[in-house]
Scaffold this motif. Structure first.
Motif, PDB file in Angstrom:
ATOM      1  N   ALA A   5       6.355  -6.161   4.753  1.00 39.00           N
ATOM      2  CA  ALA A   5       6.472  -7.564   4.361  1.00 39.00           C
ATOM      3  C   ALA A   5       5.098  -8.185   4.146  1.00 39.00           C
ATOM      4  O   ALA A   5       4.886  -8.942   3.185  1.00 39.00           O
ATOM      5  N   GLY A   6       4.160  -7.881   5.028  1.00 38.70           N
ATOM      6  CA  GLY A   6       2.804  -8.409   4.883  1.00 38.70           C
ATOM      7  C   GLY A   6       2.146  -7.888   3.618  1.00 38.70           C
ATOM      8  O   GLY A   6       1.455  -8.621   2.912  1.00 38.70           O
ATOM      9  N   HIS A   7       2.363  -6.615   3.319  1.00 44.86           N
ATOM     10  CA  HIS A   7       1.782  -6.018   2.124  1.00 44.86           C
ATOM     11  C   HIS A   7       2.373  -6.647   0.872  1.00 44.86           C
ATOM     12  O   HIS A   7       1.659  -6.961  -0.098  1.00 44.86           O
ATOM     13  N   GLU A   8       3.690  -6.850   0.872  1.00 44.12           N
ATOM     14  CA  GLU A   8       4.349  -7.451  -0.289  1.00 44.12           C
ATOM     15  C   GLU A   8       3.907  -8.892  -0.491  1.00 44.12           C
ATOM     16  O   GLU A   8       3.693  -9.337  -1.632  1.00 44.12           O
ATOM     17  N   LEU A   9       3.756  -9.628   0.613  1.00 43.35           N
ATOM     18  CA  LEU A   9       3.302 -11.024   0.509  1.00 43.35           C
ATOM     19  C   LEU A   9       1.892 -11.069  -0.087  1.00 43.35           C
ATOM     20  O   LEU A   9       1.606 -11.909  -0.952  1.00 43.35           O
ATOM     21  N   ALA A  10       1.031 -10.179   0.365  1.00 41.62           N
ATOM     22  CA  ALA A  10      -0.331 -10.139  -0.166  1.00 41.62           C
ATOM     23  C   ALA A  10      -0.321  -9.837  -1.659  1.00 41.62           C
ATOM     24  O   ALA A  10      -1.062 -10.468  -2.433  1.00 41.62           O
ATOM     25  N   PHE A  11       0.530  -8.902  -2.083  1.00 46.39           N
ATOM     26  CA  PHE A  11       0.587  -8.557  -3.500  1.00 46.39           C
ATOM     27  C   PHE A  11       1.127  -9.704  -4.334  1.00 46.39           C
ATOM     28  O   PHE A  11       0.686  -9.942  -5.462  1.00 46.39           O
ATOM     29  N   THR A  12       2.082 -10.453  -3.778  1.00 41.85           N
ATOM     30  CA  THR A  12       2.618 -11.618  -4.489  1.00 41.85           C
ATOM     31  C   THR A  12       1.527 -12.656  -4.711  1.00 41.85           C
ATOM     32  O   THR A  12       1.395 -13.234  -5.802  1.00 41.85           O
TER      33      THR A  12
END
Length: 401
Positions: A5-12
Motif C-alpha cells: 500500500a505504501g509503495h502504491e501510494l508513493a507511485f500514485t
C-alpha cells in the motif's frame, strides 16, 4: 500488504508530481516528503524505481520534486536504509547527476543532495562512487566537484581518509579548466576538502602530506588567474587560497607570501563585498604566524593600513556579509596583535589623535577588540609604550563604537 500500500501510494503521488500546475507539484512533493518521513525505505525505493522507468523525467520540472522528496526522506532517516538500497540510490543519483555535461543546475543540485544525504551514513560507498567519476587526465563533472565540496562539510571526518585520492585526481587537471563555471567549481571542490583535512590530519598517513603539499604548491600559480577574470571567479580563488595556506610546509608558504598578501590586498579596491577576502586573509595570516614567518614583517605596514581602512568604512548596511566582514577584519587584527604587538600599537596610537572622527572610532574599535582578544600579548607593549599611558581595558570596552 502495508508495504504494498505504501509503495502504491508513493507511485500514485509520483505520477502526479509532473502536473503542469506548479502549485500541484509543490503539494505532491510535500506529500511525498511526509510519506518519506513515515515510510522512508518504501518511498525511496518507489522514487528510485520511478526514475529508472522514466529516464527522461529530469527534463521535466516535476523530476526535481521527485529527488527533493528523496533528499527530505534521507535527511532524517538515512540510518534506516540497508546497504543494498543505499547502493542502488547512490548509483542512481550519481548517474542522473552526470547524465548530461550541460549545466542543468536544479536537477544536478537535487541529485547531488541525495548523495550528500546518503553520505552522512554511507560515506565510503558515496566516495567510492564519486572517485569512480574522476578519470585521470580528464576534467571531472562540475556536479561531482560540488558534491565533494558539500560532503566535506556534511561529513568531514568521513571524507578525510579519501582526500589524498581526491586531491591527486583534481590537482593535475586544474590547468585544463578554461570555463569560468568549471574554475569556480574547482575552487569550491578544493577549498572545502582542505578545510576537512585540517580537522583530522592524523587520519591520513604522514607520507601523503609532502605529495599533497607539493601538488598544491605547483598549482597555486594556476589558481591565481589574471585580474581580468570575472569577480565571482576571483573571489572563489581567494576563498580557496585561505585553507590552502595551512597545507603548505613553512618554507613553501614563506615563498608564496610575497605574492599572496599583496594580491589579496589589491582586491580590496576592486570588490565592494569584501567578506571572503578578509576571511581568506585571516586564514593566511594565521598560517604565516604559526610558522613564524619573517616575510610577514615586511608586509605588515601594508596589511595594517588596508585592514584599518576596512574598519573605518561606515557600516550603513544590515547585510550579514558586511557585518561578517567587520568580524573577520578584527580577527586579522587579533592575529597581528599576537605576532607583532609593538608594531600594531605604533600604528594605532597616533590615529587616536586624528581629527577625523571615523578614524578615531575605527581605531578605538580595533583597540577594544585586541585588548579583549589578545590582552596578554599587548600588556608588555602597553606598559612600555612612551607615547601615552596604557589605557584601562575597562574604559575602552565601555566606549561606544
Amino acid at each position: 500488504k502495508t508495504e504494498s500500500a505504501g509503495h502504491e501510494l508513493a507511485f500514485t503521488l509520483l505520477d502526479a508530481i509532473t502536473d503542469k500546475d506548479p502549485l500541484v507539484q509543490e503539494q505532491v512533493c510535500s506529500a511525498l516528503c511526509s510519506l518519506g518521513e513515515v515510510r522512508p525505505v518504501e518511498t525511496l525505493c518507489a522514487c528510485e524505481e520511478y526514475l529508472r522507468q522514466h529516464d527522461k523525467v529530469f527534463m521535466l520540472l516535476g523530476g526535481v520534486g521527485v529527488v527533493r522528496a528523496m533528499v527530505e526522506g534521507l535527511s532524517s532517516r538515512a540510518s534506516e536504509l540497508d546497504k543494498d538500497t543505499a547502493s542502488t540510490i547512490i548509483l542512481l543519483a550519481s548517474s542522473e547527476m552526470t547524465k548530461t555535461k550541460d549545466l542543468v543546475w536544479d536537477w544536478q543540485q537535487a541529485a547531488s543532495g541525495v548523495l550528500v544525504a546518503v553520505g552522512r551514513q554511507f560515506i565510503s560507498k558515496v566516495m567510492e562512487e564519486l572517485l569512480r567519476r574522476l578519470h585521470p587526465g580528464t576534467l571531472p563533472h562540475c556536479a561531482v566537484l560540488h558534491t565533494l565540496a558539500s560532503l566535506s562539510v556534511a561529513n568531514a571526518f568521513g571524507v578525510v581518509p579519501f582526500l589524498p585520492s581526491v586531491l591527486s585526481s583534481l590537482l593535475p587537471v586544474l590547468g585544463m579548466a578554461k570555463q569560468d563555471t568549471v574554475r569556480v567549481a574547482f575552487c569550491s571542490g578544493k577549498r572545502r576538502p582542505q578545510k576537512a583535512r585540517t580537522i583530522q590530519p592524523a587520519n591520513i598517513q604522514k607520507g601523503d602530506q609532502p605529495t599533497i603539499c607539493k601538488e598544491v604548491l605547483s598549482h597555486i600559480n594556476s589558481v591565481s588567474f589574471p585580474p581580468a577574470v570575472p569577480s565571482q571567479l576571483r573571489l572563489a580563488v581567494v576563498e580557496a587560497l585561505g585553507p590552502m595556506s595551512h597545507l603548505l610546509p613553512s618554507e613553501r608558504l614563506e615563498e608564496q607570501l610575497p605574492k599572496l598578501l599583496p594580491g589579496i590586498l589589491a582586491l580590496y579596491k576592486k570588490h565592494a563585498e569584501t567578506f571572503y577576502l578578509s576571511k581568506s586573509l585571516g586564514q593566511i595570516l594565521e598560517a604565516a604566524v604559526s610558522v613564524g614567518s619573517r616575510t610577514l614583517e615586511t608586509q605588515l605596514d601594508a596589511l595594517l593600513a588596508a585592514l584599518h581602512s576596512q574598519i573605518c568604512v561606515p557600516v550603513e548596511s544590515s547585510s550579514p556579509l558586511v557585518m561578517s566582514n567587520q568580524k573577520e577584519v578584527l580577527r586579522c587584527f587579533t592575529v597581528l596583535a599576537c605576532s607583532s604587538p609593538d608594531r600594531l600599537l605604533a600604528f594605532l596610537l597616533p590615529r587616536l589623535d586624528t581629527s577625523n572622527e571615523r578614524t578615531r572610532v575605527g581605531t578605538l574599535q580595533v583597540v577594544r577588540h585586541v585588548i579583549n582578544s589578545a590582552g596578554e600579548c599587548l600588556h608588555a607593549s602597553l606598559a612600555d609604550c612612551p607615547a601615552r599611558a596604557p589605557p584601562q581595558p575597562a574604559d575602552l570596552t565601555a566606549m561606544p563604537c
